[in-house]
Design an enzyme around this catalytic site. Structure first.
Site, PDB file in Angstrom:
ATOM      1  N   SER A   1       0.850  -1.189   0.000  1.00 39.05           N
ATOM      2  CA  SER A   1       0.000   0.000   0.000  1.00 39.05           C
ATOM      3  C   SER A   1       0.881   1.232   0.000  1.00 39.05           C
ATOM      4  O   SER A   1       2.021   1.194   0.491  1.00 39.05           O
ATOM      5  CB  SER A   1      -0.892   0.013   1.244  1.00 39.05           C
ATOM      6  OG  SER A   1      -1.488   1.273   1.446  1.00 39.05           O
TER       7      SER A   1
ATOM      8  N   TYR B   1      -0.539  -0.173  10.384  1.00 37.15           N
ATOM      9  CA  TYR B   1      -0.929  -0.649   9.052  1.00 37.15           C
ATOM     10  C   TYR B   1       0.189  -0.383   8.046  1.00 37.15           C
ATOM     11  O   TYR B   1       0.573  -1.265   7.264  1.00 37.15           O
ATOM     12  CB  TYR B   1      -2.210   0.043   8.613  1.00 37.15           C
ATOM     13  CG  TYR B   1      -2.631  -0.271   7.193  1.00 37.15           C
ATOM     14  CD1 TYR B   1      -3.130  -1.530   6.869  1.00 37.15           C
ATOM     15  CD2 TYR B   1      -2.525   0.682   6.188  1.00 37.15           C
ATOM     16  CE1 TYR B   1      -3.515  -1.827   5.571  1.00 37.15           C
ATOM     17  CE2 TYR B   1      -2.906   0.392   4.888  1.00 37.15           C
ATOM     18  CZ  TYR B   1      -3.404  -0.862   4.579  1.00 37.15           C
ATOM     19  OH  TYR B   1      -3.772  -1.148   3.286  1.00 37.15           O
TER      20      TYR B   1
END
Length: 295
Positions: A152, A178
């Site tokens: 990501s 994350y």
């Protein structure tokens, strides 16, 4: 692909990328294939002829999806290393395409697995690491296997803190954790390629883009400007591109192109890949740590 360039871009769909591609006779495993990108990635690979296995926590939901798009279902809980080991031990035959797609994002409070691992790191990276290593023999038997590691652009503000991967000393930050897990998934592709390229195995990391899925359940939905958002069909395009690349490994792709290495974090929602997410020393160090964590 020449010099990192492909014929596809931001608006390309998985169907565009796989047009004319024949995956007959190849087996593919897609994790997290009960929602969003996972479903579309599995559907697109199956439509190109691949025999697709959906590795999912919810087998009943997986069966519904498999009935709609084709393929088969197997139970797999990436937060549970026993489940991962059982899945890998039960796999038979070669595996040509492994898409490490499943993920969770911005878990609001610090949560740990039974082994004591921070949950986002455990699901997004560590479970996939254990799965990838557990399936090494099946990948080697495929004679040209491809591993797709879902990263990501959140990695751009979260280098790994190797001495505190489980947030035992730092204040927990949902998005920071994350981001670290997605830096780790990029490094997985780097080291898997280095170790296994001699066996015909290559791995690449991908940023699928901003797609409205259940991944944003803890963030109140997408924060990305509308012009930077993608459909699931567009989001899956970079994954299936990486699943079919020849002679390329240890790299990071976005918008169906190899990403530019950036020297600092770009403005919000910018692109590129951080040097630390491709650093071979970081990748080797993380691999050894992950081996100990999953032993």
């Amino acid at each position: 692909m020449v010099g990192g360039m492909t014929a596809f871009g931001f608006h390309s769909t998985a169907a565009d990328v796989l047009a004319g591609v024949d995956l007959s006779g190849r087996r593919a495993l897609v994790t997290g294939a009960t929602s969003g990108l996972g479903i579309e990635t599995a559907r697109a690979l199956g439509a190109a002829g691949a025999d697709v296995v959906l590795g999912v926590r919810d087998v009943s939901k997986g069966k519904e999806i498999a009935a709609a798009i084709g393929g088969s279902v197997a139970q797999l809980d990436l937060a549970d290393l026993d489940s991962v080991r059982a899945f890998a031990a039960g796999w038979e035959g070669p595996l040509h395409i492994l898409v490490n797609n499943a993920g969770i994002m911005a878990v609001p409070t610090l949560t740990r697995t039974p082994e004591g691992r921070e949950l986002q790191f455990a699901v997004n990276f560590l479970g996939h690491f254990a799965l990838t290593v557990g399936l090494h023999g099946a990948l080697a038997a495929a004679d040209g296997a491809r591993i797709v590691s879902l990263s990501s652009n959140a990695h751009l503000f979260a280098p790994l803190v190797f001495d505190d991967l489980d947030y035992r000393f730092r204040p927990y930050q949902p998005i920071g954790a994350y981001g670290e897990s997605k830096t780790a998934t990029a490094l997985l592709a780097v080291e898997a390629t280095r170790r296994w390229s001699g066996e015909g195995i290559s791995a690449n990391a991908v940023h699928p883009g901003a797609i409205a899925t259940g991944l944003q359940q803890h963030t109140g939905g997408l924060q990305t400007p509308a012009e930077r958002r993608k459909t699931v069909e567009q989001g899956a395009a970079t994954s299936v591109l990486a699943a079919t690349l020849q002679g390329v490994g240890g790299r990071y792709f976005e918008d169906c192109q190899e990403a530019v290495v950036v020297s600092e974090a770009p403005p919000r929602f910018g692109g590129g890949v951080a040097p630390y997410a491709l650093d071979p020393d970081n990748a080797a160090r993380l691999w050894e740590i992950a081996l100990r964590m999953t032993a």
